[in-house]
Design a protein around this motif. Structure first.
Motif, PDB file in Angstrom:
ATOM      1  N   ASP A 188      -1.172 -18.616 -33.161  1.00 53.02           N
ATOM      2  CA  ASP A 188      -2.226 -19.319 -32.432  1.00 53.02           C
ATOM      3  C   ASP A 188      -1.770 -19.632 -31.010  1.00 53.02           C
ATOM      4  N   GLU A 189      -2.716 -19.576 -30.084  1.00 55.55           N
ATOM      5  CA  GLU A 189      -2.416 -19.918 -28.692  1.00 55.55           C
ATOM      6  C   GLU A 189      -2.980 -21.303 -28.366  1.00 55.55           C
ATOM      7  N   VAL A 190      -2.181 -22.075 -27.632  1.00 53.17           N
ATOM      8  CA  VAL A 190      -2.586 -23.411 -27.204  1.00 53.17           C
ATOM      9  C   VAL A 190      -2.331 -23.521 -25.704  1.00 53.17           C
ATOM     10  N   ILE A 191      -3.332 -23.994 -24.967  1.00 54.84           N
ATOM     11  CA  ILE A 191      -3.220 -24.117 -23.513  1.00 54.84           C
ATOM     12  C   ILE A 191      -2.637 -25.474 -23.161  1.00 54.84           C
TER      13      ILE A 191
ATOM     14  N   LEU B 173     -12.802 -25.197 -29.714  1.00 52.02           N
ATOM     15  CA  LEU B 173     -11.373 -25.509 -29.715  1.00 52.02           C
ATOM     16  C   LEU B 173     -11.153 -26.988 -30.003  1.00 52.02           C
TER      17      LEU B 173
ATOM     18  N   THR C  98      -6.971 -18.323 -28.884  1.00 55.59           N
ATOM     19  CA  THR C  98      -6.852 -19.722 -28.465  1.00 55.59           C
ATOM     20  C   THR C  98      -7.487 -20.640 -29.496  1.00 55.59           C
TER      21      THR C  98
ATOM     22  N   ARG D 182       0.271 -21.341 -23.691  1.00 51.54           N
ATOM     23  CA  ARG D 182      -0.222 -20.658 -22.502  1.00 51.54           C
ATOM     24  C   ARG D 182      -0.310 -21.683 -21.391  1.00 51.54           C
TER      25      ARG D 182
ATOM     26  N   ILE E  76      -8.329 -18.666 -21.868  1.00 48.43           N
ATOM     27  CA  ILE E  76      -8.887 -18.637 -23.219  1.00 48.43           C
ATOM     28  C   ILE E  76      -9.032 -17.193 -23.710  1.00 48.43           C
TER      29      ILE E  76
END
Length: 374
Positions: A78-81, A153, A126, A102, A122
């Motif tokens: 999973d990507e998290v900003i 999100l 994300t 990210r 995104i």
């Protein structure tokens, strides 16, 4: 020598209250959890003033982020900003759980995460955004909420430096699906060791975080999920309860100290001689906890030499963007193949940001006098 954070003077000021609270804990024989922790959690919510809010204490602010991410269901891949200019903890916790941080750029005046940069990052991987209330000012959560709602999100507020701050008519520690804070000793509300807390109005998330902080257990030796050992000491809770009683007054002094600095550094004649440092901009409607008084100095080395010469302490937050840290460059190169996106404002801030003492027990008038005499 002027200390950067004068914890000794604070302790002297509340000495009798501290001694009474500490004696109560030591005499009780209850050192982890118990009435002190229960009462602290209730008082943290009472201070914020939202009756449906729940506070769950834990071992540190970093643990609070980890537990929150686990409760939100972060999975490997999973990507998290996260903002590129902040302490390592938000991105570190994402990476330790197998996610990919990210890195978003920041606003070059408020130093908070830039919503436009968030939008650009995104992808279909994300899952969430972490907004950090940097230096005590709330991130632009109204805009971050619009983004998170549009893309489905979750939104996590890292208010490690901002308990007691406000964002319009909302209060820090209420702006995310989960919000966290830290009680590290130098925070505006700090204990005498590590400590932290999570906040949410979602009763299911609250129950899950309580379990996660206690080995995944609701009761002795019955474990429903895998968790951590992250419980707040009763002694730290007792210390925090004393400090919480005085927090409103201390925050008022911090804000007054910041106003005194603002007046000094907005004097162009003085500012130019110091290398043109510009105070962090406070967004309209925000009320900062002023965890640090932070400036952007175009000639930081010159400013540092002046401060050293007049014996005024300072701190550098943070000397490199997170995307430039070796651990994250390796993670991103491995998972994305091309490393992080360049963040010009975060890179510039890392070469210019410098903080001055601002706590309620700092003699800011003395510091300003030394600067003016120079």
């Amino acid at each position: 020598m002027i200390p950067f954070v004068n914890l000794q003077k604070q302790r002297d000021f509340y000495k009798n209250e501290f001694l009474e609270a500490e004696k109560e804990v030591l005499d009780s024989g209850c050192f982890i959890g118990g009435p002190q922790v229960d009462n602290l959690e209730k008082e943290l919510v009472d201070y914020i003033g939202l009756p449906d809010l729940q506070a769950i204490s834990c071992g540190s602010g970093t643990d609070a982020i980890t537990i929150a991410l686990m409760a939100l269901g972060l999975k490997p891949g999973d990507e998290v900003i996260v903002p590129d200019f902040t302490f390592i903890a938000p991105a570190e916790c994402v990476a330790l759980l197998g996610g990919t941080p990210r890195f978003a750029d920041i606003n070059n005046q408020t130093l908070q995460i830039d919503p436009e940069s968030v939008r650009s990052l995104i992808t279909d991987r994300t899952v969430g955004i972490i907004g950090v209330d940097l230096f005590g000012q709330c991130a632009p959560f109204e805009e971050l909420r619009r983004i998170s709602d549009k893309h489905g999100l979750w939104l996590l507020e890292d208010a490690a430096q901002a308990y007691g701050a406000k964002c319009g008519n909302q209060t820090a520690c209420t702006l995310g699906d989960i919000s966290i804070t830290s009680f590290y000793p130098t925070k505006p509300l700090g204990c005498y060791g590590d400590g932290g807390a999570m906040f949410t109005r979602d009763s299911q998330l609250a129950e899950k975080m309580r379990m996660l902080a206690n080995h995944g257990s609701k009761g002795h030796y019955h474990h429903e999920i895998l968790g951590l050992n992250s419980r707040l000491d009763a002694l730290q809770a007792a210390i925090l309860r004393v400090k919480l009683r005085h927090l409103k007054d201390e925050l008022e002094i911090r804000r007054n100290n910041a106003c005194k600095y603002d007046e000094l550094f907005h004097d162009s004649n003085i500012s130019h001689k110091l290398g043109d440092p510009i105070p962090q901009t406070l967004s309209p409607g925000n009320e900062s906890s002023v965890a640090q008084y932070t400036l952007l100095a175009q000639n930081r080395e010159k400013f540092i030499e002046i401060l050293k010469g007049i014996e005024v302490p300072y701190c550098i937050h943070y000397p490199a963007p997170l995307s430039e840290q070796k651990c994250f460059r390796e993670i991103l190169a491995d998972k994305t193949g091309n490393g992080p996106v360049y963040t010009p404002n975060a890179h510039l801030a890392s070469t210019q940001a410098i903080s001055l003492p601002v706590c309620a027990f700092t003699d800011v008038d003395e510091i300003i006098g030394r600067i003016k005499n120079f």
